[in-house]
Design a protein around this motif. Structure first.
Motif, short mmCIF file in Angstrom:
data_model
loop_
_atom_site.label_atom_id
_atom_site.label_comp_id
_atom_site.label_asym_id
_atom_site.label_seq_id
_atom_site.Cartn_x
_atom_site.Cartn_y
_atom_site.Cartn_z
N SER A 1 0.84 -1.19 0.00
CA SER A 1 0.00 0.00 0.00
C SER A 1 0.88 1.24 0.00
CB SER A 1 -0.89 -0.02 1.24
OG SER A 1 -1.63 1.16 1.31
N ARG A 2 0.60 2.15 -0.91
CA ARG A 2 1.38 3.39 -0.93
C ARG A 2 0.51 4.53 -0.43
NH1 ARG A 2 -0.03 6.52 -5.16
NH2 ARG A 2 -1.23 5.55 -6.81
N PHE B 1 -2.62 16.80 20.51
CA PHE B 1 -1.59 15.81 20.22
C PHE B 1 -1.90 15.13 18.90
CE2 PHE B 1 -4.90 13.91 22.76
CZ PHE B 1 -5.16 12.72 22.13
N GLU B 2 -0.92 14.39 18.38
CA GLU B 2 -1.07 13.70 17.10
C GLU B 2 -1.14 12.20 17.33
OE1 GLU B 2 2.33 15.11 15.00
OE2 GLU B 2 1.51 17.13 14.82
N ARG B 3 -1.77 11.52 16.39
CA ARG B 3 -1.89 10.06 16.45
C ARG B 3 -1.28 9.45 15.20
NH1 ARG B 3 -6.94 8.45 19.49
NH2 ARG B 3 -7.71 10.36 20.39
N ARG B 4 -0.89 8.17 15.33
CA ARG B 4 -0.42 7.41 14.17
C ARG B 4 -1.54 6.47 13.78
NH1 ARG B 4 1.27 2.30 12.98
NH2 ARG B 4 0.91 1.73 15.14
N ILE B 5 -1.92 6.52 12.50
CA ILE B 5 -2.96 5.61 12.02
C ILE B 5 -2.46 4.89 10.78
CG2 ILE B 5 -4.85 7.02 12.93
CD1 ILE B 5 -5.33 7.84 9.94
N LEU B 6 -3.08 3.78 10.47
CA LEU B 6 -2.77 3.01 9.27
C LEU B 6 -3.78 3.36 8.18
CD1 LEU B 6 -2.13 -0.44 10.94
CD2 LEU B 6 -0.41 1.19 10.15
N ALA B 7 -3.42 3.12 6.94
CA ALA B 7 -4.31 3.40 5.81
C ALA B 7 -5.61 2.62 5.92
CB ALA B 7 -3.60 3.09 4.49
N ASP C 1 4.95 0.50 6.85
CA ASP C 1 5.29 -0.51 7.84
C ASP C 1 4.48 -1.76 7.56
OD1 ASP C 1 6.45 -1.64 10.12
OD2 ASP C 1 4.76 -1.01 11.36
N HIS C 2 5.12 -2.88 7.39
CA HIS C 2 4.45 -4.16 7.11
C HIS C 2 3.54 -4.06 5.89
CE1 HIS C 2 6.10 -5.87 10.72
NE2 HIS C 2 5.59 -4.89 11.45
N GLY C 3 3.96 -3.30 4.88
CA GLY C 3 3.21 -3.22 3.63
C GLY C 3 2.02 -2.28 3.65
N GLU C 4 1.88 -1.44 4.67
CA GLU C 4 0.72 -0.55 4.74
C GLU C 4 1.18 0.88 5.05
OE1 GLU C 4 -3.74 -0.54 6.59
OE2 GLU C 4 -2.27 -1.89 7.45
#
Length: 83
Positions: free
Chosen positions: A2-3, A52-58, A37-40
Motif C-alpha cells: 500500500s502506498r 496531540f497527534e496520532r499514528r494511524i494506518l491506511a 510498515d508491514h506493507g501498509e
C-alpha cells in the motif's frame, strides 16, 4: 504494498472502531506521512481540537471510493426495457 494516497493537509474520516463509535470527532487532518510498515501506509493525524497527534494506518481511513460511488443527491441510473 500500500502506498500513500493522501497528502499532508488532507481532511479524512476514520472508520469507527471500539474507541471511535461514529463520533463527529472521527474527522481529522493529515499532519505527516510516515514510512510504510508491514506493507501498509501510515499517517500522522490530528483529530478535531486535540493538542496531540496520532499514528494511524491506511486501513483505518474511510476510502475515497465510497464517497465517489455514492455521491450525495444523486440517484443510480436504471435501464428501461420495453415489453
Amino acid at each position: 504494498m500500500s502506498r500513500a494516497i493522501y497528502a499532508v493537509g488532507d481532511t479524512i474520516k476514520l472508520k469507527p472502531n471500539i474507541l471511535r463509535r461514529g463520533e463527529a470527532t472521527s474527522t481529522c487532518q493529515i499532519i505527516g506521512i510516515l514510512p510504510i510498515d508491514h506493507g501498509e501506509a501510515q499517517y500522522r493525524v490530528r483529530l478535531g481540537n486535540e493538542t496531540f497527534e496520532r499514528r494511524i494506518l491506511a486501513s483505518e481511513i474511510e476510502t475515497r471510493e465510497a464517497e465517489v460511488l455514492q455521491p450525495v443527491g444523486k440517484t443510480p441510473s436504471s435501464i428501461r426495457i420495453r415489453k
